[in-house]
Design a protein around this motif. Sequence first.
Motif: not given
Length: 247
Positions: A103, A106, A109-111, A113, A117, A215, A224, A227, A230-231
């Motif tokens: 992770f 994370w 990574g979440l930000k 995404f 996205a 990426w 990581s 994410f 997932l993207l």
Amino acid sequence: MNMTSPVGRFTTSLSLSGLFTGENKKPSVVLLLTPFILITWKYFGTKTFYLSTLTSMFVLFGDPQRTAEIYTFLSAFLLFAIVPFLIIRFVFKERMSSYGWQFGDWRCGLKAFLILAPIFALASFISRNDPDIVAEYPLFKGAAASPAAFLSHSFAYLFFYIGWETYFRGFMQFGLRQSLGDWQSILVQTALSCILHIGKPAGEIYSSIIGALLWGIIAFRGQSILFVILLHWLLGVVLDYSICYLR
């Protein structure tokens, strides 16, 4: 005065004894393995090879086209994810977490995404009417037959993206980082992942350069590739959904 001859300097600088020892071992393995892996998948791991050579040997669900898709995705997973895993574990004797399978940061990574996205989803939606894109995707044209068929297609697609990102942003990029540096390792994986798109629609090839750079930055910044997987998967699934149901 240094009297070493050009031949002597050539022999010393290209000594095979140092190719797989010390700090040279990892980049040598990564860079030598890569052309073999990419060529093998391009020639023997795709839908084209299955349909031209293997349909007489096996067909799943009585549908050669669906089998061709599964064959393409699973061969990518095997060559791009399982082979690097074995190299990392038993040759480098390292953990997958050192190659982005964690992770990490994370929040970063979440930000990334959440920001990217909707941008990628919009780009996929806009591409839905491009004749070249429509001719290419979805890989399994029967994905539009029913919701169940599309869900099955989307799930199988995930294995392709796991393999792709594990190899380019994980094995290659993290594997070359120490010897080449951050930007150079990003640029090497960008060049090779873009080249593997040859034969795809022109717009996809050029956009793959931008995508690979993004990426790569996200993978290093967040430590990581999860994410990123997932993207990239979202980009492919939304494109296929847009072609199947929103044209």
